[in-house]
Design a protein around this motif. Sequence first.
Motif, PDB file in Angstrom:
ATOM      1  N   VAL A 163       9.020  14.320  -4.660  1.00 30.34           N
ATOM      2  CA  VAL A 163       8.056  14.897  -5.606  1.00 30.34           C
ATOM      3  C   VAL A 163       6.716  15.175  -4.940  1.00 30.34           C
ATOM      4  O   VAL A 163       6.309  14.487  -4.003  1.00 30.34           O
ATOM      5  N   THR A 164       6.042  16.189  -5.457  1.00 31.38           N
ATOM      6  CA  THR A 164       4.651  16.430  -5.109  1.00 31.38           C
ATOM      7  C   THR A 164       3.772  15.555  -6.001  1.00 31.38           C
ATOM      8  O   THR A 164       4.239  14.960  -6.984  1.00 31.38           O
ATOM      9  N   ALA A 165       2.490  15.499  -5.672  1.00 35.16           N
ATOM     10  CA  ALA A 165       1.557  14.752  -6.513  1.00 35.16           C
ATOM     11  C   ALA A 165       1.519  15.341  -7.928  1.00 35.16           C
ATOM     12  O   ALA A 165       1.442  14.603  -8.917  1.00 35.16           O
ATOM     13  N   GLU A 166       1.594  16.657  -8.021  1.00 34.64           N
ATOM     14  CA  GLU A 166       1.562  17.300  -9.343  1.00 34.64           C
ATOM     15  C   GLU A 166       2.811  16.945 -10.147  1.00 34.64           C
ATOM     16  O   GLU A 166       2.721  16.688 -11.363  1.00 34.64           O
ATOM     17  N   GLU A 167       3.971  16.927  -9.501  1.00 37.42           N
ATOM     18  CA  GLU A 167       5.210  16.562 -10.204  1.00 37.42           C
ATOM     19  C   GLU A 167       5.186  15.097 -10.622  1.00 37.42           C
ATOM     20  O   GLU A 167       5.646  14.754 -11.713  1.00 37.42           O
ATOM     21  N   LEU A 168       4.654  14.236  -9.768  1.00 41.88           N
ATOM     22  CA  LEU A 168       4.554  12.825 -10.131  1.00 41.88           C
ATOM     23  C   LEU A 168       3.628  12.642 -11.330  1.00 41.88           C
ATOM     24  O   LEU A 168       3.946  11.897 -12.262  1.00 41.88           O
ATOM     25  N   ALA A 169       2.487  13.325 -11.316  1.00 41.88           N
ATOM     26  CA  ALA A 169       1.559  13.231 -12.448  1.00 41.88           C
ATOM     27  C   ALA A 169       2.231  13.707 -13.731  1.00 41.88           C
ATOM     28  O   ALA A 169       2.075  13.084 -14.798  1.00 41.88           O
ATOM     29  N   ALA A 170       3.015  14.787 -13.647  1.00 42.96           N
ATOM     30  CA  ALA A 170       3.735  15.281 -14.826  1.00 42.96           C
ATOM     31  C   ALA A 170       4.760  14.255 -15.291  1.00 42.96           C
ATOM     32  O   ALA A 170       4.921  14.020 -16.498  1.00 42.96           O
ATOM     33  N   GLY A 171       5.468  13.650 -14.362  1.00 40.81           N
ATOM     34  CA  GLY A 171       6.451  12.637 -14.724  1.00 40.81           C
ATOM     35  C   GLY A 171       5.820  11.435 -15.401  1.00 40.81           C
ATOM     36  O   GLY A 171       6.367  10.896 -16.379  1.00 40.81           O
ATOM     37  N   LEU A 172       4.663  11.019 -14.913  1.00 43.21           N
ATOM     38  CA  LEU A 172       3.983   9.869 -15.512  1.00 43.21           C
ATOM     39  C   LEU A 172       3.542  10.157 -16.944  1.00 43.21           C
ATOM     40  O   LEU A 172       3.470   9.251 -17.773  1.00 43.21           O
ATOM     41  N   ARG A 173       3.263  11.416 -17.236  1.00 42.39           N
ATOM     42  CA  ARG A 173       2.902  11.775 -18.616  1.00 42.39           C
ATOM     43  C   ARG A 173       4.112  11.733 -19.542  1.00 42.39           C
ATOM     44  O   ARG A 173       3.966  11.608 -20.763  1.00 42.39           O
ATOM     45  N   LEU A 174       5.324  11.833 -18.963  1.00 42.61           N
ATOM     46  CA  LEU A 174       6.534  11.880 -19.777  1.00 42.61           C
ATOM     47  C   LEU A 174       7.103  10.500 -20.086  1.00 42.61           C
ATOM     48  O   LEU A 174       7.849  10.343 -21.061  1.00 42.61           O
ATOM     49  N   GLY A 175       6.779   9.504 -19.273  1.00 41.60           N
ATOM     50  CA  GLY A 175       7.350   8.182 -19.534  1.00 41.60           C
ATOM     51  C   GLY A 175       7.091   7.207 -18.396  1.00 41.60           C
ATOM     52  O   GLY A 175       6.377   7.525 -17.437  1.00 41.60           O
ATOM     53  N   GLU A 203       0.009  11.621   1.811  1.00 39.08           N
ATOM     54  CA  GLU A 203      -1.025  10.676   1.396  1.00 39.08           C
ATOM     55  C   GLU A 203      -1.460  10.876  -0.049  1.00 39.08           C
ATOM     56  O   GLU A 203      -1.815   9.916  -0.729  1.00 39.08           O
ATOM     57  N   GLU A 204      -1.443  12.134  -0.528  1.00 38.46           N
ATOM     58  CA  GLU A 204      -1.876  12.359  -1.912  1.00 38.46           C
ATOM     59  C   GLU A 204      -0.924  11.701  -2.903  1.00 38.46           C
ATOM     60  O   GLU A 204      -1.345  11.178  -3.940  1.00 38.46           O
ATOM     61  N   VAL A 205       0.382  11.674  -2.585  1.00 37.13           N
ATOM     62  CA  VAL A 205       1.341  10.976  -3.447  1.00 37.13           C
ATOM     63  C   VAL A 205       1.146   9.473  -3.329  1.00 37.13           C
ATOM     64  O   VAL A 205       1.162   8.750  -4.342  1.00 37.13           O
ATOM     65  N   LEU A 206       0.936   8.971  -2.123  1.00 35.06           N
ATOM     66  CA  LEU A 206       0.692   7.537  -1.943  1.00 35.06           C
ATOM     67  C   LEU A 206      -0.553   7.100  -2.704  1.00 35.06           C
ATOM     68  O   LEU A 206      -0.567   6.035  -3.333  1.00 35.06           O
ATOM     69  N   HIS A 207      -1.597   7.910  -2.672  1.00 36.54           N
ATOM     70  CA  HIS A 207      -2.823   7.570  -3.403  1.00 36.54           C
ATOM     71  C   HIS A 207      -2.555   7.461  -4.897  1.00 36.54           C
ATOM     72  O   HIS A 207      -3.012   6.520  -5.563  1.00 36.54           O
ATOM     73  N   LEU A 208      -1.786   8.399  -5.432  1.00 33.86           N
ATOM     74  CA  LEU A 208      -1.455   8.365  -6.855  1.00 33.86           C
ATOM     75  C   LEU A 208      -0.568   7.160  -7.173  1.00 33.86           C
ATOM     76  O   LEU A 208      -0.731   6.522  -8.225  1.00 33.86           O
ATOM     77  N   CYS A 209       0.356   6.846  -6.280  1.00 38.60           N
ATOM     78  CA  CYS A 209       1.194   5.657  -6.475  1.00 38.60           C
ATOM     79  C   CYS A 209       0.336   4.394  -6.545  1.00 38.60           C
ATOM     80  O   CYS A 209       0.541   3.529  -7.407  1.00 38.60           O
ATOM     81  N   ALA A 210      -0.619   4.264  -5.628  1.00 41.39           N
ATOM     82  CA  ALA A 210      -1.479   3.079  -5.613  1.00 41.39           C
ATOM     83  C   ALA A 210      -2.293   2.982  -6.903  1.00 41.39           C
ATOM     84  O   ALA A 210      -2.466   1.888  -7.457  1.00 41.39           O
ATOM     85  N   GLN A 211      -2.765   4.131  -7.392  1.00 36.68           N
ATOM     86  CA  GLN A 211      -3.533   4.131  -8.639  1.00 36.68           C
ATOM     87  C   GLN A 211      -2.721   3.573  -9.796  1.00 36.68           C
ATOM     88  O   GLN A 211      -3.258   2.887 -10.676  1.00 36.68           O
ATOM     89  N   HIS A 212      -1.424   3.875  -9.809  1.00 38.18           N
ATOM     90  CA  HIS A 212      -0.563   3.493 -10.931  1.00 38.18           C
ATOM     91  C   HIS A 212       0.342   2.303 -10.614  1.00 38.18           C
ATOM     92  O   HIS A 212       1.255   2.007 -11.392  1.00 38.18           O
ATOM     93  N   GLN A 213       0.097   1.618  -9.488  1.00 38.41           N
ATOM     94  CA  GLN A 213       0.891   0.461  -9.076  1.00 38.41           C
ATOM     95  C   GLN A 213       2.383   0.801  -8.964  1.00 38.41           C
ATOM     96  O   GLN A 213       3.246   0.067  -9.444  1.00 38.41           O
ATOM     97  N   LEU A 214       2.651   1.912  -8.280  1.00 42.12           N
ATOM     98  CA  LEU A 214       4.028   2.354  -8.077  1.00 42.12           C
ATOM     99  C   LEU A 214       4.387   2.195  -6.600  1.00 42.12           C
ATOM    100  O   LEU A 214       3.752   2.819  -5.741  1.00 42.12           O
ATOM    101  N   PRO A 215       5.388   1.415  -6.265  1.00 40.44           N
ATOM    102  CA  PRO A 215       5.842   1.394  -4.874  1.00 40.44           C
ATOM    103  C   PRO A 215       6.301   2.775  -4.427  1.00 40.44           C
ATOM    104  O   PRO A 215       6.979   3.491  -5.166  1.00 40.44           O
TER     105      PRO A 215
END
Length: 291
Positions: A163-175, A203-215
Amino acid sequence: MPATITIAPDSARPLTVSRLGYGTMRLTGPDIWGEPANRAEALQILRTAVEAGVNFLDTADYYGQDVTNRLIREALHPYRADLVICTKVGATRRPDKSWVPFNRPEQLRQSIDNNLRTLGQEQVQLVHLRLMGPGPVPLDEQLGAMFELQQQGKILHVGLSNVTAEELAAGLRLGPVATVENMFSYAQRTTLQLPHGANPGGEEVLHLCAQHQLPLIPFFSLLHALPKPLDRVAEVARRHEATPAQVNIAWLLHHSPWLLPIPGTSSLAHLRENLAAAAIRLSAEDMAYLG
């Protein structure tokens, strides 16, 4: 450097695992197809990894097909209570060995049922939805099917892969997305153009993961891992009497507490080398030198 990582820490059933897992894809035959060349060694690799403290295994029913799932079951069933088996859905293989999407809701349900059957489980602890690029099935339909299977009890936690950072952000909004599995390593921290298309993330995906406590679970962290020339990696490896591949694993473990590497191998000797990398302590000077 934390020795463990927790998946879905705020959920009713968090999973805490050692921070060095094992990816089973390399246990198959050539081109990730068919049985291993040395079945006895493949089974011993799985047993040795778990005996050494690895309690996170990554697999998929389209490895083989079904080969790695069947090897895991033969080697390790009945499973230890602390063993987490993570699988992937969203893709399948054709007889010509090509990789194609398999991500319509009914296909995802079929894949989950197949994983449960071949692994001998009533519930898969973690399932990554592998995104296969733009296609006719929207992300909300794919993830909606996954969350429905989670509500039915067939999946404990749902993750996303490729996933891209944008796709991950969209996924987090879904559940409740619990983890991400992307290609990531010392030399792979930006979007890459690969033979089969672009590898998103970095790194942008890793940063978003760290923000949301996602391994973030890096795959192919060794296969495409090392830059050329290898001067800096080789120098750090020399200082620690290690191999460049071991330094890459150690770098992942030091770079972020949210990284859960899963280096794979079909060699028992290489497995032992990879496991030994967890004991390497890179100094702040080492990390700065590696950049």
